[in-house]
Design an enzyme around this catalytic site. Structure first.
Site, short mmCIF file in Angstrom:
data_model
loop_
_atom_site.label_atom_id
_atom_site.label_comp_id
_atom_site.label_asym_id
_atom_site.label_seq_id
_atom_site.Cartn_x
_atom_site.Cartn_y
_atom_site.Cartn_z
NE ARG A 65 -3.69 -0.10 2.35
CZ ARG A 65 -4.69 -0.43 1.54
NH1 ARG A 65 -5.01 0.38 0.53
NH2 ARG A 65 -5.36 -1.56 1.70
NE ARG A 91 -3.71 -4.07 -6.40
CZ ARG A 91 -4.35 -3.39 -5.47
NH1 ARG A 91 -3.90 -2.22 -5.07
NH2 ARG A 91 -5.49 -3.87 -4.93
CG HIS A 156 -4.19 3.39 -6.77
ND1 HIS A 156 -3.91 3.96 -5.55
CD2 HIS A 156 -5.47 2.92 -6.66
CE1 HIS A 156 -4.96 3.83 -4.74
NE2 HIS A 156 -5.90 3.22 -5.38
CG ASP A 201 -13.14 6.21 -3.31
OD1 ASP A 201 -13.26 5.07 -2.81
OD2 ASP A 201 -12.54 6.43 -4.38
CD GLU A 260 -6.63 6.18 -7.08
OE1 GLU A 260 -7.38 5.43 -7.72
OE2 GLU A 260 -6.80 6.47 -5.88
O1 TA6 Z 1 -8.72 4.34 -5.76
C1 TA6 Z 1 -9.60 4.42 -4.71
C2 TA6 Z 1 -9.85 3.03 -4.21
O2 TA6 Z 1 -10.63 2.30 -5.09
C3 TA6 Z 1 -10.46 3.16 -2.84
O3 TA6 Z 1 -11.82 2.92 -2.85
C4 TA6 Z 1 -9.65 2.17 -2.00
O4 TA6 Z 1 -10.22 0.90 -2.11
C5 TA6 Z 1 -8.31 2.29 -2.67
O5 TA6 Z 1 -8.61 2.31 -4.04
C6 TA6 Z 1 -7.30 1.26 -2.24
O6 TA6 Z 1 -7.57 0.05 -2.85
P1 TA6 Z 1 -6.62 -1.20 -2.46
O7 TA6 Z 1 -7.17 -2.35 -3.23
O8 TA6 Z 1 -5.22 -0.83 -2.87
O9 TA6 Z 1 -6.74 -1.34 -0.97
#
Ligand code: TA6
Length: 286
Positions: A65, A91, A156, A201, A260
């Site tokens: 993350r 990823r 992202h 979001d 993103e």
């Molecule tokens: O890009 C926003 C999002 O879709 C959020 O809703 C949150 O889920 C984030 O991505 C992180 O996603 P991940 O799968 O990396 O935990």
């Protein structure tokens, strides 16, 4: 024969001990993990431009993350099967070094039986990472199969902001968006620069090719210039969602914003056999 890499490019281990590459140039240094072709760090004299969760985990099949996770071939939950990995599988794939020249590497990966079991198409993905005073990323998707396919994609990017309460995003004023936060700000002035006052979001569609992130706590302005990105998602989980997320400590939400660069939902990409598409971002940090 031993591999010879250009000056400024070295094979290293990422913080999880996994194979990675380090690029060094006058813009600082970048670490890219070969697992997921994930840019994990861009360190400049002013500090780290990207952000990684305080309890980041570096495990096979588990996306770190932070940095710049790659989203392909779907964004968010799979549209029909919630058991499939969120944000697709790019990823968590093993990538390899395809080419290298001073200040620039190209990583690539292709479909295999496992990916075809999740998504029945042949593809080649390439990620170009170029470091100078800016950091440039180019994600190229190629349809190597015999039938057309449609896919979503995103870079992202987690940006280090120091304090989300004083951070603003400029360039998305008045751009159409949909809000996907469970507990969003009840209403906000869409003509004003975006500020963070609740879980955020938002998927913006029909975005400009220049977005600015202003982070006063770090005395920093980041300019995100893009090519062929028609969507942008701005995300901060705020405390409640942070508590439900892996790899995060309780106050991590205060120190990052995701912007993103993407093509998602009505702006998904459709490629015929042999066709390709490149999404490009260039990050300048001042
Ligand atoms: O890009 C926003 C999002 O879709 C959020 O809703 C949150 O889920 C984030 O991505 C992180 O996603 P991940 O799968 O990396 O935990």
């Amino acid at each position: 024969m031993d591999e010879v890499l250009p000056a400024g490019i070295t094979r290293v281990r990422d913080p999880g001990g996994r194979d990675a590459l380090r690029l060094e140039a006058d813009g600082g240094s970048v670490i890219v993990s070969l697992l997921g072709a994930q840019v994990l760090s861009w360190l400049r004299t002013e500090g780290e431009v990207l952000w990684t969760a305080s309890a980041a985990e570096y495990a096979p099949g588990k996306p770190v993350r932070g940095g710049v996770p790659l989203v392909f071939p779907w964004f968010g939950d799979h549209p029909t099967d919630k058991n499939l990995p969120a944000h697709g599988f790019a990823r968590t794939l093993a990538w390899r070094l395809a080419s290298a020249r001073p200040g620039e590497i190209v990583l690539e990966t292709t479909d295999d039986a496992a990916t075809r079991g999740l998504w029945p198409h042949a593809f080649r993905l390439r990620l170009l990472v170029a470091l100078a005073q800016t950091l440039r990323l180019e994600l190229t998707i190629e349809n190597t199969g015999t039938a057309p396919f449609a896919c979503e994609e995103a870079l992202h990017t987690y940006f280090n902001v120091g304090d989300v309460h004083t951070t603003s995003v400029l360039g998305l004023e008045g751009v159409p968006f949909t809000e996907h936060a469970a507990a969003p700000e009840p209403s906000w002035n869409v003509r004003e620069p975006l500020r963070f006052r609740a879980e955020t979001d938002r998927i913006f569609q029909g975005v400009p090719d220049r977005i600015e992130l202003v982070a006063p706590a770090l005395r920093r302005k980041v300019v995100l210039a893009t090519k062929h990105a028609r969507s942008a998602i701005v995300w901060n989980p705020w405390p409640a969602k942070t508590a439900r997320l892996s790899q995060m400590t309780a106050d991590d939400w205060q120190r990052f914003v995701c912007i993103e660069s993407a093509n998602v939902r009505e702006h998904r990409i459709t490629l015929g056999p042999g066709a390709s598409h490149t999404l490009e971002i260039e990050i300048a940090c001042g």
